[in-house]
Design an enzyme around this catalytic site. Structure first.
Site, mmCIF file in Angstrom:
data_model
loop_
_atom_site.group_PDB
_atom_site.id
_atom_site.type_symbol
_atom_site.label_atom_id
_atom_site.label_comp_id
_atom_site.label_asym_id
_atom_site.label_seq_id
_atom_site.Cartn_x
_atom_site.Cartn_y
_atom_site.Cartn_z
ATOM 1 N N ASP A 83 0.902 -1.148 0.119
ATOM 2 C CA ASP A 83 -0.075 -0.222 0.040
ATOM 3 C C ASP A 83 0.714 1.025 -0.085
ATOM 4 O OD1 ASP A 83 -2.653 1.182 0.445
ATOM 5 O OD2 ASP A 83 -1.629 1.985 2.312
ATOM 6 N N GLU A 136 1.680 -0.253 -5.087
ATOM 7 C CA GLU A 136 0.815 0.809 -5.405
ATOM 8 C C GLU A 136 1.614 1.826 -5.287
ATOM 9 O OE1 GLU A 136 -3.381 2.582 -3.562
ATOM 10 O OE2 GLU A 136 -1.876 2.355 -2.163
#
Length: 733
Positions: free
Chosen positions: A371, A408
């Site tokens: 993330d 990401e």
């Protein structure tokens, strides 16, 4: 009394049965040994360290406190102790003493108990109240500069000593090559929490096991789970303005214990059961041929900004673990969540690698999605590095060499590195694929060139640094944004229930309601929406790259237009499995598309198209056409395009020949007639997919595809996709 069994209700251990030895500085965490437990924790700037042992999760007073001798129990910056007589199931925390000088970046407060950063399990049998863990007095005007003397031990979870023994029965990570994967993104709790799931253990790791037949039937290869590392489900202070209901931390992107699987996702309340149940889930998924990929959040922790609780890292060595502002009282906030982990500090870097090793070696996971991965590339001042040590170390680590690593490739501080994420072998969530495919099928003008680039692997992003098409994780929807149903239903988000006044969530969704913004009973609009859903799904699963499906999109799960349901631990986010029966035709469509992709290596090619002929049959690996059958004028072609793919093994870089294919895309609101080039000798074009047709004619089972007639043209309905394959009419595809 102290209880220590993770398999029974526990066997009491008297404090006088415990003896203390100096212990060893490695490994970090609580290591169960024959005859005792070794504890080791890092703190460079602490002046004293105390190990606290507890009887029960609710205890505010320790059964025993062991103050570590800096001469006997400290090696370098590591505090350690061996407690003989202690066994798995024991509960523990730390207290660290040192300077409380927030204006200089030091926030030690021995009144606040601290989680071990390497804890493998936390207690989950009671309700946390981390508001009591603030190291300052909230109502004082000096705020975080004040010093709290309130003890918080009764309100925070305790760490659990875990026995790593588990019978894996020969299980190993599956580690499928990315190009052969179809990823399915889901939430452990949300997968089965809805009553329609029909499982015996809803919302748990065992609930995931009970869901395996559904996942296997769909044909996915890899289950990507939203964060399972421990977080505080009650850290959201907001309420639903419509119902008054307390909102929660549902997604889990606020980690507090990176080694510990979420305790409330276990069906058993026995201490440490979450570790065994997580392993059982992984083993069962592997036995069914499904990989496990974890979403990990190494960009920040759940301790928040300077006004947040002191739960672990902040109280152990704030200035080491976090990137501090020029005024060290404050934190750099590249995560948007109040703080930023100092990922390229050697201590933090080793922590991240140790954590990844643990989840691979001890928990057998197959990969990780990072993330806000761009934060891994920032230095101690927050600047982006050209060659970030931790990113390269993860990519080159010998233990992780076969493990999937997916970034990401952006953060909340302005970094955007899609196509340029450093470190070599990293795959990336490709939001350019998401947006460009959405815009094309919405009917936006001048999107054909971008669309064609995305469906062929995004060579503009990944070719120049030597990466391959499969490094592009293609997706239309994810947990963060609209579901597929909502993408073709709503033109604006509906996030009022999140309690942020509609300020949260993306505004640029590139969605469309096709005449109505929101639900409608109009049969014409509903038909267009259903067709668009098929168009998106077919585009995703026929594109070069690695496809990722959002759980429930195969039967049009809705969140009522909420495109940021991070706080909705309720039916808004839970998967309603009754929709699988209601929309069984779409489930079949997705199942057949996945099977089609797996049968045909042309759609899993490892290299980018070149536009050249590799097997000397005078047919390039890919050829582009406008509806008239001519090479497109890329500056003028709009909302329509066709492509021929040569399926010879040399052109698709495979070990066998595939069929040739002809794809046609019509995103306009009118029917369009396409001229079609001749198929290879001794073959004819057969219609395999037509998104304008009702089930089961929308995708044909192998060998049942009708011969296209006439062979040289095809009329595409408005907003539709057609895929032809070439084969001998007498042979199976």
């Amino acid at each position: 009394m102290l209880y220590y069994s993770a398999s029974k209700q526990g066997v009491p251990l008297r404090p006088d049965a415990v003896s203390v030895r100096p212990g060893h500085p490695r490994p970090f965490g609580a290591q169960a040994l024959d005859g005792g437990v070794n504890f080791a924790v890092f703190s460079r700037n602490a002046l004293a360290m105390t190990l606290c042992l507890y009887d029960s999760p609710e205890d505010g007073e320790a059964m025993m406190e062991i103050r570590l001798d800096p001469h006997q129990n400290r090696t370098g910056d590591i505090w350690h102790v061996l407690v003989e007589g202690l066994k798995p199931g024991a509960l523990y925390l730390y207290r660290a003493e040192g300077p409380f000088l927030p204006e200089r970046g030091f926030r030690f407060n021995p009144n606040k108990v601290l989680l071990d950063p390497y804890a493998k399990a936390l207690t989950g049998e009671f309700t946390w109240d981390l508001s009591r863990a603030r190291a300052y007095i909230p109502d004082r005007p000096e705020a975080d500069l004040s010093f709290s003397e309130e003890d918080d031990a009764a309100y925070v979870p305790k760490c659990v000593v875990v026995d790593d023994e588990f019978d894996w029965e020969g299980d190993r990570p599956l580690n499928y090559p990315l190009r052969h994967c179809v990823i399915y993104e889901a939430h452990v709790r949300g997968l089965t929490a809805h009553p329609s799931s029909g499982v015996e253990n809803p919302g748990t790791y065992r609930g995931v096991i009970e869901s395996i037949p559904r996942l296997k039937s769909l044909g996915i290869t890899s289950l990507e789970l939203l964060p399972v590392q421990e977080f505080d489900s009650l850290d959201n202070p907001r309420k639903n303005p419509r119902t008054g209901e307390r909102l929660r931390q549902y997604w889990g992107y606020n980690t507090l214990a990176f080694f510990a699987p979420k305790s409330t996702y276990a069906s058993s309340r026995i201490r440490g059961a979450q570790v065994a149940e997580f392993k059982e889930m992984v083993k069962a998924l592997h036995r069914s041929g499904i990989e496990v990929i974890l979403d990990v959040v190494f960009n920040h922790t759940g301790e928040g900004n300077e006004l947040g609780p002191t739960v672990s890292f902040r109280g152990l060595d704030n200035s080491i673990w976090y990137i501090l502002d020029e005024d060290p009282r404050y934190y750099k906030n590249f995560s948007g969540c109040g703080n930023t982990l100092n990922c390229n500090h050697p201590v933090v870097r080793n922590f991240i690698l140790d954590c990844l090793h643990y989840w691979v070696v001890e928990m057998h996971v197959d990969g990780f999605r990072f993330d806000l991965g761009s934060i891994l590339g920032r230095d101690s001042k927050g600047r982006l590095l050209e060659n970030p040590p931790v990113i390269e170390q993860i990519a080159e680590d010998p233990i992780l060499r076969q493990t999937k690593i997916i970034a990401e490739a952006w953060d909340a501080g302005g970094a955007y590195q899609v196509g340029s994420f450093p470190g070599g072998r990293w795959a990336e969530w490709n939001d350019r694929f998401r947006d460009d495919v959405r815009k094309f099928w919405r009917g936006d003008h001048h999107e054909v060139r971008n669309f064609c680039t995305r469906i062929t692997g995004s060579s503009d992003l990944y070719l120049r640094d030597g990466r391959k098409p499969f490094h592009s994780i293609n997706y239309i929807t994810s947990h963060d944004g609209f579901t597929l149903h909502d993408l073709v239903t709503y033109e604006r988000k509906r996030n009022l229930d999140n309690g942020e006044g509609e300020a949260d969530g993306h505004d640029a969704n590139f969605s469309c309601g096709y005449g109505v913004d929101g639900p409608t009973e109009d049969p014409g609009i509903r038909s267009v929406r259903a067709r668009q859903a098929r168009n998106f799904l077919a585009t995703l699963l026929l594109s070069i790259g690695t496809p990722m499906l959002l759980a429930g999109d195969e039967f049009l799960r809705t969140q009522g237009g909420n495109n940021n349901a991070y706080c909705q631990d309720n039916p808004v986010s839970w998967i309603d499995w009754s929709l699988a029966d209601e929309n069984r035709d779409l489930v079949r469509f997705v199942r057949e598309l996945i099977a089609f992709r797996m049968r045909h290596p042309a759609f899993r090619r490892p290299e980018f198209f070149t536009g050249k002929d590799a097997n000397y049959n005078a047919i390039p690996d890919i050829s582009w056409y406008d509806p008239s059958g001519k090479a497109p004028d890329w500056a003028r072609i709009d909302r329509v395009i066709a492509a021929r793919i040569d399926g010879s093994r040399a052109d698709i870089v495979a070990d066998r020949d595939d069929n040739d294919f002809f794809l046609m895309f019509n995103a306009s609101e009118s029917a369009v007639r396409f001229r079609i080039c001749p198929p290879p000798p001794d073959t004819r074009w057969h219609a395999a997919v037509d998104t304008s047709r009702p089930s089961p004619e929308d995708i044909r089972e192998p060998g049942t595809e009708p011969v296209l007639s006439p062979q040289d043209e095809c009329l595409l309905a408005p907003r539709s996709l057609v895929l032809l394959l070439a084969r001998d009419p007498a042979a199976l595809s």
